[in-house]
Design a protein around this motif. Sequence first.
Motif, PDB file in Angstrom:
ATOM      1  N   ASN A 130       0.985  -1.202  -0.252  1.00 56.75           N
ATOM      2  CA  ASN A 130       0.022  -0.063  -0.008  1.00 56.75           C
ATOM      3  C   ASN A 130       0.796   1.183  -0.008  1.00 56.75           C
ATOM      4  N   HIS A 131       1.954   1.405   0.651  1.00 54.88           N
ATOM      5  CA  HIS A 131       2.912   2.441   0.718  1.00 54.88           C
ATOM      6  C   HIS A 131       3.578   2.532  -0.634  1.00 54.88           C
ATOM      7  N   ALA A 132       3.701   1.612  -1.317  1.00 54.24           N
ATOM      8  CA  ALA A 132       4.337   1.702  -2.602  1.00 54.24           C
ATOM      9  C   ALA A 132       3.719   2.180  -3.440  1.00 54.24           C
ATOM     10  N   VAL A 133       2.265   1.895  -3.343  1.00 46.91           N
ATOM     11  CA  VAL A 133       1.230   2.504  -4.394  1.00 46.91           C
ATOM     12  C   VAL A 133       0.951   3.992  -4.066  1.00 46.91           C
ATOM     13  N   SER A 134       0.407   4.285  -3.007  1.00 48.74           N
ATOM     14  CA  SER A 134       0.234   5.431  -2.557  1.00 48.74           C
ATOM     15  C   SER A 134       0.762   5.568  -1.107  1.00 48.74           C
ATOM     16  N   PRO A 135       1.388   6.976  -0.757  1.00 47.33           N
ATOM     17  CA  PRO A 135       2.066   6.875   0.616  1.00 47.33           C
ATOM     18  C   PRO A 135       0.718   6.654   1.736  1.00 47.33           C
TER      19      PRO A 135
END
Length: 67
Positions: free
Chosen positions: A31-36
Amino acid sequence: MKTSEIKELSTKEIIERIQTEQEHLVRLRLNHAVSPLDNPMKLTESKRNVARLKTILRNRELNEKKN
């Protein structure tokens, strides 16, 4: 999760918690890779929980070998 709470768990429960925490960590990283993330400290907290669980599990293994 505090160390005192972890020590109260059985070995089987600790192993299950390790698996669920690792899955949670993977999801957080994706999830962090896709959006912060709103709170990126959740990643650090999750990694520390896994480390705490593994440490107590290892301590139990070493204590069983001594006895």
